[in-house]
Motif scaffolding. Structure first.
Motif, mmCIF file in Angstrom:
data_model
loop_
_atom_site.group_PDB
_atom_site.id
_atom_site.type_symbol
_atom_site.label_atom_id
_atom_site.label_comp_id
_atom_site.label_asym_id
_atom_site.label_seq_id
_atom_site.Cartn_x
_atom_site.Cartn_y
_atom_site.Cartn_z
ATOM 1 N N ALA A 1 -36.684 -21.957 44.659
ATOM 2 C CA ALA A 1 -36.445 -21.026 45.760
ATOM 3 C C ALA A 1 -36.806 -21.625 47.113
ATOM 4 N N ASP A 2 -37.604 -22.692 47.117
ATOM 5 C CA ASP A 2 -37.899 -23.450 48.335
ATOM 6 C C ASP A 2 -38.408 -24.810 47.882
ATOM 7 N N ALA A 3 -38.467 -25.749 48.803
ATOM 8 C CA ALA A 3 -38.993 -27.063 48.471
ATOM 9 C C ALA A 3 -40.466 -26.963 48.103
ATOM 10 N N GLY A 4 -40.919 -27.849 47.225
ATOM 11 C CA GLY A 4 -42.310 -27.828 46.826
ATOM 12 C C GLY A 4 -42.627 -28.882 45.795
ATOM 13 N N VAL A 5 -43.799 -28.752 45.204
ATOM 14 C CA VAL A 5 -44.261 -29.657 44.165
ATOM 15 C C VAL A 5 -44.465 -28.860 42.889
ATOM 16 N N VAL A 6 -43.858 -29.318 41.808
ATOM 17 C CA VAL A 6 -44.007 -28.653 40.514
ATOM 18 C C VAL A 6 -45.426 -28.914 40.015
ATOM 19 N N ILE A 7 -46.217 -27.862 39.886
ATOM 20 C CA ILE A 7 -47.607 -28.057 39.447
ATOM 21 C C ILE A 7 -47.817 -27.652 37.992
ATOM 22 N N TYR A 8 -46.813 -26.978 37.377
ATOM 23 C CA TYR A 8 -46.927 -26.677 35.950
ATOM 24 C C TYR A 8 -45.533 -26.565 35.347
ATOM 25 N N VAL A 9 -45.360 -27.208 34.205
ATOM 26 C CA VAL A 9 -44.158 -27.071 33.381
ATOM 27 C C VAL A 9 -44.639 -26.970 31.947
ATOM 28 N N SER B 1 -35.247 -21.373 28.972
ATOM 29 C CA SER B 1 -34.799 -21.995 27.716
ATOM 30 C C SER B 1 -34.893 -23.507 27.785
ATOM 31 N N ALA B 2 -34.918 -24.067 29.006
ATOM 32 C CA ALA B 2 -34.977 -25.517 29.161
ATOM 33 C C ALA B 2 -35.572 -25.867 30.512
ATOM 34 N N PHE B 3 -36.166 -27.064 30.587
ATOM 35 C CA PHE B 3 -36.746 -27.575 31.828
ATOM 36 C C PHE B 3 -35.898 -28.738 32.343
ATOM 37 N N ASN B 4 -35.784 -28.828 33.662
ATOM 38 C CA ASN B 4 -35.104 -29.963 34.286
ATOM 39 C C ASN B 4 -36.025 -30.709 35.255
ATOM 40 N N VAL B 5 -37.317 -30.398 35.210
ATOM 41 C CA VAL B 5 -38.302 -31.055 36.069
ATOM 42 C C VAL B 5 -39.547 -31.344 35.251
ATOM 43 N N SER B 6 -40.440 -32.118 35.829
ATOM 44 C CA SER B 6 -41.709 -32.410 35.178
ATOM 45 C C SER B 6 -42.842 -32.145 36.157
ATOM 46 N N ALA B 7 -44.042 -31.960 35.641
ATOM 47 C CA ALA B 7 -45.201 -31.670 36.478
ATOM 48 C C ALA B 7 -45.469 -32.840 37.417
ATOM 49 N N GLY B 8 -45.764 -32.508 38.683
ATOM 50 C CA GLY B 8 -46.024 -33.512 39.691
ATOM 51 C C GLY B 8 -44.803 -33.903 40.496
ATOM 52 N N GLN B 9 -43.639 -33.456 40.052
ATOM 53 C CA GLN B 9 -42.383 -33.818 40.729
ATOM 54 C C GLN B 9 -42.188 -32.998 42.001
ATOM 55 N N GLN B 10 -41.736 -33.642 43.068
ATOM 56 C CA GLN B 10 -41.355 -32.925 44.270
ATOM 57 C C GLN B 10 -39.898 -32.490 44.137
#
Length: 264
Positions: free
Chosen positions: A181-189, A216-225
Motif C-alpha cells: 500500500a506504500d513503500a517500505g521495508v518488509v519486517i515479517y513474512v 496463499s503465497a508470498f512474493n517478498v522476503s523479510a528485510g526486503q525493501q
C-alpha cells in the motif's frame, strides 16, 4: 440452548434465550450480527474466542448468539446483581427488568447461571499476534514512503472497520495479487498462530505499518525493501478464515486505524 442455522434466523426481538450458530463460508461478525438483528460487539462479547481477535472466524465454529444487545454474563463466585451491573455499566433495574432473567432484587445468584445484561458493554482486548518466525528490524534511515496509501487489492469489501475489527476485509479469488500500500521495508513474512495465517508486515518508516493476512503465497522476503504498488503476495484463506480474502490493517504508532480514512 438450541442450534439455529436456518436461512431466516429469528431476529433478536423474537427470542428470549441464547442460541448456537454454526459459522458458514463467507461469514463475518457483522454479517452474523445483521442476520440476528444484533450489534457485532454483542456477538464478540458472548464468545471468548472472538474476544481474543474478532476478525478470526472459521467455518464450523460454534457461536453463542444472545437474544438482545448487551453482555451475556455467566455468574461467578462472589457475583451480585450490583457488581454485575457495575461491571457492564448498567443499572440493576436494567438486569431485573429483562423478564427472561427471572430475577428480583432479592434473588440469590448461582455460580454458572447465565444472566443477560441488556445494554451492557465490555472493553475490547487488544488482538494477540503469535508469529512463528523472526521479525526483522527496519533500517532507521528508510525514507521511501510517500505517506499516501493505495488499495492493496481488488475485490469486494466484506467487512468494514468497526470497534472489534479495525481493518478491512477485501474478498476475491484465491491468487488475486496483493500489493504494497506504500513503500517500505518488509519486517515479517510468515505464519501467525493466532489466526492470521500467512502474513506480511511492512514498516513504512514514518510511524505507519501495514498488515496483509490470510495470504496463499508470498512474493517478498523479510528485510526486503518494496516500492509502493509492488506485488508482495497472493490472496488466500489461510489461518482462521471463512473464504479467500485479504485482511488489511493500517497501524500508526502501534494503534490500528480505520483504513478507509487513508485510502483514496
Amino acid at each position: 440452548m438450541r442450534e439455529e442455522n436456518s436461512p431466516e434466523e429469528k431476529p433478536a426481538i423474537e427470542r428470549t434465550e441464547p442460541v448456537v450458530y454454526i459459522v458458514r463460508a463467507g461469514d463475518t461478525p457483522i454479517s452474523i450480527a445483521e442476520r440476528f438483528g444484533l450489534s457485532p460487539e454483542t456477538i464478540v462479547w458472548a464468545n471468548t474466542e472472538l474476544e481474543e481477535n474478532p476478525a478470526l472466524l472459521r467455518i464450523g465454529q460454534q457461536l453463542i448468539i444472545p437474544p438482545v444487545d448487551g453482555v451475556l454474563h455467566t455468574v461467578k463466585a462472589g457475583d451480585t446483581l450490583e457488581s454485575i451491573a457495575r461491571k457492564y455499566e448498567v443499572s440493576v433495574d436494567d438486569i431485573i427488568n429483562w423478564e427472561p432473567n427471572h430475577l428480583t432484587r432479592d434473588s440469590q445468584l448461582v455460580v454458572g447461571q447465565q444472566i443477560m445484561v441488556p445494554g451492557g458493554v465490555k472493553p475490547f482486548t487488544r488482538p494477540r499476534v503469535a508469529l512463528t518466525g523472526q521479525m526483522v528490524a527496519p533500517p532507521s534511515n528508510f525514507t521511501g514512503a510517500t505517506g499516501r496509501f493505495i488499495w492493496p487489492a481488488t475485490g469486494v469489501i466484506t467487512q468494514y472497520s468497526w470497534s472489534g475489527h479495525v481493518a478491512l476485509d477485501i474478498a476475491n479469488l484465491t491468487g488475486t495479487p496483493i500489493y504494497a500500500a506504500d513503500a517500505g521495508v518488509v519486517i515479517y513474512v510468515g505464519w501467525d498462530n493466532t489466526g492470521y495465517g500467512n502474513m506480511i508486515l511492512i514498516d513504512h518508516g514514518n510511524g505507519f505499518r501495514t498488515r496483509y493476512a490470510h495470504l496463499s503465497a508470498f512474493n517478498v522476503s523479510a528485510g526486503q525493501q518494496v516500492s509502493k504498488g509492488a506485488l508482495i503476495g497472493r490472496m488466500g484463506s489461510t489461518g482462521r478464515s471463512t473464504g479467500p480474502h485479504l485482511h488489511f490493517e493500517i497501524i500508526y504508532n502501534g494503534v490500528r486505524q480505520n483504513p478507509l480514512a487513508y485510502l483514496p
